[in-house]
Write an enzyme that holds these catalytic residues in place. Structure first.
Site, short mmCIF file in Angstrom:
data_model
loop_
_atom_site.label_atom_id
_atom_site.label_comp_id
_atom_site.label_asym_id
_atom_site.label_seq_id
_atom_site.Cartn_x
_atom_site.Cartn_y
_atom_site.Cartn_z
N ASN A 43 -4.62 -91.89 42.17
CA ASN A 43 -5.00 -91.43 40.84
C ASN A 43 -6.24 -92.14 40.29
OD1 ASN A 43 -4.53 -89.93 38.39
ND2 ASN A 43 -3.82 -91.84 37.47
N TYR A 114 -20.25 -86.75 39.91
CA TYR A 114 -18.80 -86.56 39.84
C TYR A 114 -18.36 -85.38 40.71
CZ TYR A 114 -14.14 -85.88 37.85
OH TYR A 114 -12.77 -85.74 37.68
N GLY A 145 -6.41 -80.49 35.27
CA GLY A 145 -7.02 -79.80 34.14
C GLY A 145 -7.57 -80.80 33.14
#
Length: 213
Positions: A43, A114, A145
């Site tokens: 993560n 990114y 999202g």
């Protein structure tokens, strides 16, 4: 340091994921205490320092974002696989979920670094899934999202913004699925369920189909 809640033990390690030695020590400690690692969710990530046309950006920031968003994912994954999931004592395999982004599928302007890092993460995940498909280890990615977090706060009331808790169903779907090398966007899962369709429709292969005419 460790935090333990009744019936729900949680161990928190503060680790520099760009430091291989720290990562190895963390993984070894977890394996030694808990006997292995069954699920890995990568993560950690960051956005680019400055936004703008790619040709005006400093390449040093590209290196930095790739180190966090891609290289550190590999460092942790490699350690978990070598020390737990692919050991002879772990016949049941494991599951790896890499946190991706819509930016992994679209060339969004002014955040090219990114976008680059997330495209790379998808490619890494697809290749890893192929390498591990015969070892009962499933590798997939999930795009949460527009999640409102402390690191990436979103304006109140902005359309499409969701809470971190709201991606739970997407994670559970991937953890319960036997598909590997797939990509899930949680917003798309919501749409599939709203139409009463099967969840599997929201799971899309990362690899594109072979070209044929």
């Amino acid at each position: 340091s460790g935090i333990v809640k009744e019936h729900h033990p949680i161990e928190i390690f503060e680790v520099d994921l760009t430091d291989k030695i720290q990562v190895e020590d963390m993984v070894s400690s977890l394996v030694e205490k808990w006997g292995g690692i069954d699920i890995l969710i990568n993560n950690a990530g960051r956005g680019q320092a400055q936004k703008g046309p790619a040709y005006l950006l400093d390449g040093e920031d590209l290196t930095n974002i790739l180190n966090i968003n891609v290289v550190s994912v590999h460092t942790v994954t490699s350690s978990v696989l070598r020390n737990s999931m692919r050991t002879n004592s772990n016949a049941h395999g494991g599951r790896i979920i890499n946190i991706s982004s819509r930016a992994a599928k679209k060339g969004l302007p002014n955040i090219s670094f990114y976008v680059t890092s997330k495209f790379a993460l998808e490619g890494y995940s697809a290749a890893l899934a192929e390498e591990l498909k015969d070892d009962n280890i499933y590798v997939n990615t999930i795009s949460p999202g527009m999640v409102d977090t402390k690191s990436f706060p979103k304006p109140a009331g902005r359309k499409g913004v969701r809470s971190a808790e709201s991606i739970k169903d997407g994670l559970l779907l991937l953890l319960g699925s036997n598909k590997t090398g797939h990509y899930l966007h949680v917003d798309e899962l919501d749409l599939v369920r709203a139409k009463g369709l099967d969840d599997s429709i929201a799971l899309k292969p990362i690899n594109e189909d072979d070209f044929s005419i």
